[in-house]
Design a protein around this motif. Structure first.
Motif, short mmCIF file in Angstrom:
data_model
loop_
_atom_site.label_atom_id
_atom_site.label_comp_id
_atom_site.label_asym_id
_atom_site.label_seq_id
_atom_site.Cartn_x
_atom_site.Cartn_y
_atom_site.Cartn_z
N MET A 66 -46.98 -15.68 23.93
CA MET A 66 -46.30 -16.10 25.15
C MET A 66 -46.88 -17.38 25.73
O MET A 66 -46.17 -18.20 26.30
N VAL A 67 -48.20 -17.58 25.55
CA VAL A 67 -48.82 -18.83 26.00
C VAL A 67 -48.19 -20.00 25.24
O VAL A 67 -47.78 -21.01 25.84
N GLY A 68 -48.12 -19.87 23.91
CA GLY A 68 -47.50 -20.92 23.11
C GLY A 68 -46.04 -21.12 23.46
O GLY A 68 -45.54 -22.25 23.52
N ALA A 69 -45.32 -20.01 23.69
CA ALA A 69 -43.90 -20.10 24.01
C ALA A 69 -43.68 -20.81 25.33
O ALA A 69 -42.74 -21.61 25.47
N ALA A 70 -44.54 -20.53 26.31
CA ALA A 70 -44.41 -21.22 27.60
C ALA A 70 -44.63 -22.71 27.44
O ALA A 70 -43.90 -23.53 28.02
N LEU A 71 -45.61 -23.09 26.62
CA LEU A 71 -45.86 -24.52 26.38
C LEU A 71 -44.69 -25.16 25.63
O LEU A 71 -44.28 -26.28 25.94
N GLY A 72 -44.15 -24.43 24.63
CA GLY A 72 -43.01 -24.94 23.88
C GLY A 72 -41.81 -25.16 24.78
O GLY A 72 -41.10 -26.18 24.65
N ALA A 73 -41.56 -24.22 25.69
CA ALA A 73 -40.44 -24.36 26.61
C ALA A 73 -40.69 -25.49 27.61
O ALA A 73 -39.77 -26.21 28.00
N LEU A 74 -41.96 -25.66 28.02
CA LEU A 74 -42.30 -26.69 29.01
C LEU A 74 -41.99 -28.09 28.48
O LEU A 74 -41.45 -28.94 29.20
N PHE A 75 -42.33 -28.33 27.22
CA PHE A 75 -42.12 -29.65 26.65
C PHE A 75 -40.79 -29.75 25.89
O PHE A 75 -40.39 -30.85 25.49
N GLY A 76 -40.14 -28.61 25.68
CA GLY A 76 -38.89 -28.61 24.92
C GLY A 76 -37.80 -29.43 25.56
O GLY A 76 -37.02 -30.09 24.87
N GLY A 77 -37.71 -29.38 26.90
CA GLY A 77 -36.65 -30.11 27.59
C GLY A 77 -36.72 -31.60 27.33
O GLY A 77 -35.71 -32.24 26.98
N ARG A 78 -37.90 -32.19 27.48
CA ARG A 78 -38.05 -33.62 27.27
C ARG A 78 -37.82 -33.99 25.81
O ARG A 78 -37.15 -34.98 25.50
N LEU A 79 -38.36 -33.19 24.91
CA LEU A 79 -38.18 -33.47 23.48
C LEU A 79 -36.72 -33.33 23.07
O LEU A 79 -36.22 -34.10 22.24
N SER A 80 -36.02 -32.36 23.67
CA SER A 80 -34.62 -32.17 23.35
C SER A 80 -33.80 -33.38 23.79
O SER A 80 -32.86 -33.79 23.10
N TYR A 81 -34.16 -33.95 24.93
CA TYR A 81 -33.46 -35.14 25.43
C TYR A 81 -33.70 -36.34 24.52
O TYR A 81 -32.78 -37.11 24.21
#
Length: 466
Positions: A66-81
């Motif tokens: 879950m720690v990794g998933a939270a980090l992935g979600a945190l940076f996912g938005g910018r990377l997706s853009y």
């Protein structure tokens, strides 16, 4: 005229086979998500024996993901853009493969936790990107069903993990349990390479001709494709995006807060208490180790089958009625399991099987409501220019609250007691009924662009789908 009447007056559009195929391939991310969620429940006992891990250590192993998933979600938005939805799905596939290998070969608990964090990064990125991608390629009349396929894949992954755990438990092969994720990871990587980019992301990046080509392939109709391009471009006329829009626009902030609340609600229903610790719960009810593992398989199977209710009816019955019905069933299931644990199942087969039945009642309620519908709503209510930011915030919340649940369940059992812990989750589900009635909109059959116009016009949240 009621909102139901308005929706039914819209001509029905047939589901394009290419759209269904593309959405299903993207939803395979959920299969790996489910494998990772489910596999740890059977492996945890054997990991504890090999490495002499106490309850807190087990909670850390569970929560590392879950720690990794939270980090992935945190940076996912910018990377997706920046990179686009497709490239981010490719990255998540590579992380799935490497994380599963690291877990399977881990020589110690710290390395195992590190592997779980890598898998968490993959899940955080995929759980952000896949529903977003599907919402952007799906026609509005089929959006709910197609996003529900993502949740179905999660449940299938959980079921496969539970079955493999039950089979491998006879030999105690926990490394094989954790390494199994790498196989679908390779298949997913190959499949994603053939996906088109999101047409909305292409328009966002100024690549209008490519966006038209993708939409034409997905809709099979020039007029529908051109109309969607025009709607998307109109929405992008708004200057601000992302965090800037969040700071300046209170209507956008409402959508972000709603997404955050929905993801927190999904986790605090108690679903991952069952998924992570199902064998432990069955043992508390008086079942032996082997019976507990096969009982967990039944939980996974019911989870899969019940998700078909959402796929079949979410675009007919609507989001709100299904959410409310689900919360009622979950509250009833948790409350009754708590009563049975309070009085004890003892040597009574009837009491033990009643506990199983009510646990399955909870699973059914979640699988057709909060499981798929939260992902659907979070992908629908965010405006185009702020969608990456808004969904990033809500997905980060999902994994942050998921981590809290994973870290606290065994401790709650020790401090509050087993019955009181289940009653706590029953109470939360009752509260969520009233939250849904007050704030959650009905978005059935409404275009993403229309939902955005209503939101930005300042309509109450529970009416932005009208």
């Amino acid at each position: 005229m009621s909102d139901v009447g308005v929706v039914e007056s819209v001509p029905r559009v047939s589901l394009n086979g290419r759209s269904a195929l593309v959405a299903t391939l993207a939803a395979v991310a959920g299969l790996m998500f489910g494998l990772d969620l489910g596999v740890i429940s059977g492996a945890l006992k054997f990991i504890g024996i090999e490495f002499q891990v106490n309850d807190f250590g087990k909670e850390c192993i569970v929560s590392g993901m879950m720690v990794g998933a939270a980090l992935g979600a945190l940076f996912g938005g910018r990377l997706s853009y920046i990179l686009g939805r497709k490239k981010l799905l490719i990255i998540s596939a590579l992380l799935f493969i490497s994380g599963s290998a690291l877990c399977a070969l881990a020589p110690s608990v710290p390395v195992l936790i590190a592997g779980r964090v890598v898998l968490g990064l993959a899940i955080g990125v995929a759980s952000f990107t896949a529903p977003l991608y599907i919402s952007e390629i799906a026609h509005q009349q089929h959006r709910g069903a197609l996003i529900s396929v993502y949740q179905l894949m999660i449940t299938v992954g959980i079921l496969v993990a539970f079955i493999s755990d039950a089979i491998l438990a006879y030999s105690g092969s926990w490394r094989w349990m954790l390494g199994i994720v790498g196989v679908p990871g390779v298949l997913f990587l190959i499949g994603v390479l053939f996906l088109p980019d999101s047409p909305r992301w292409l328009v966002l990046r100024g690549r209008h001709d490519e966006a038209f080509d993708v939409l034409h392939g997905l809709r099979g109709n020039d007029t529908h494709a051109r109309d969607e391009i025009v709607e998307i471009r109109d929405q992008l006329a708004q200057a601000d995006g992302g965090y800037t829009l969040f700071k300046r626009n209170p209507n956008f902030r409402r959508a972000v807060y709603l997404g955050v609340a929905l993801q927190a609600i999904q986790q605090f229903t108690g679903i991952n208490v069952v998924m992570y610790y199902a064998p432990h719960i069955f043992e508390m009810a008086g079942f032996g180790t082997s019976a507990a593992l096969w009982g967990t398989v039944i939980v996974g199977l019911v989870n899969v089958l019940s998700t078909f209710i959402a796929i079949g009816y979410v675009d007919r019955w609507g989001r709100r009625p299904m959410l409310i019905a689900g919360f009622i069933m979950m509250a009833l299931g948790m409350f009754t399991v708590g009563i049975l644990l309070y009085f004890g199942t003892g040597n009574s087969d009837l009491a033990r099987y009643a506990a199983v039945a009510m646990l399955l009642c909870f699973i059914v309620g979640f699988a057709f409501s909060a499981g798929p519908l939260v992902w659907i709503l979070c992908s629908e209510v965010q405006p185009m220019k702020g969608r990456d930011f808004g969904i990033g915030c809500s997905t980060f919340t999902n994994w942050g609250t998921n981590m809290i649940v994973g870290l606290t369940f065994l401790s709650l059992l020790t401090t509050l007691g087993s019955a009181q812990t289940f009653w706590l989750y029953a109470l939360l589900n009752l509260i969520f009924i009233f939250v849904t009635m007050k704030f959650v909109p009905e978005t059935r059959g409404v275009s993403l662009e229309q939902i955005e116009r209503n939101l930005m016009a300042g309509k109450p949240l529970n009416r932005i789908g009208l």
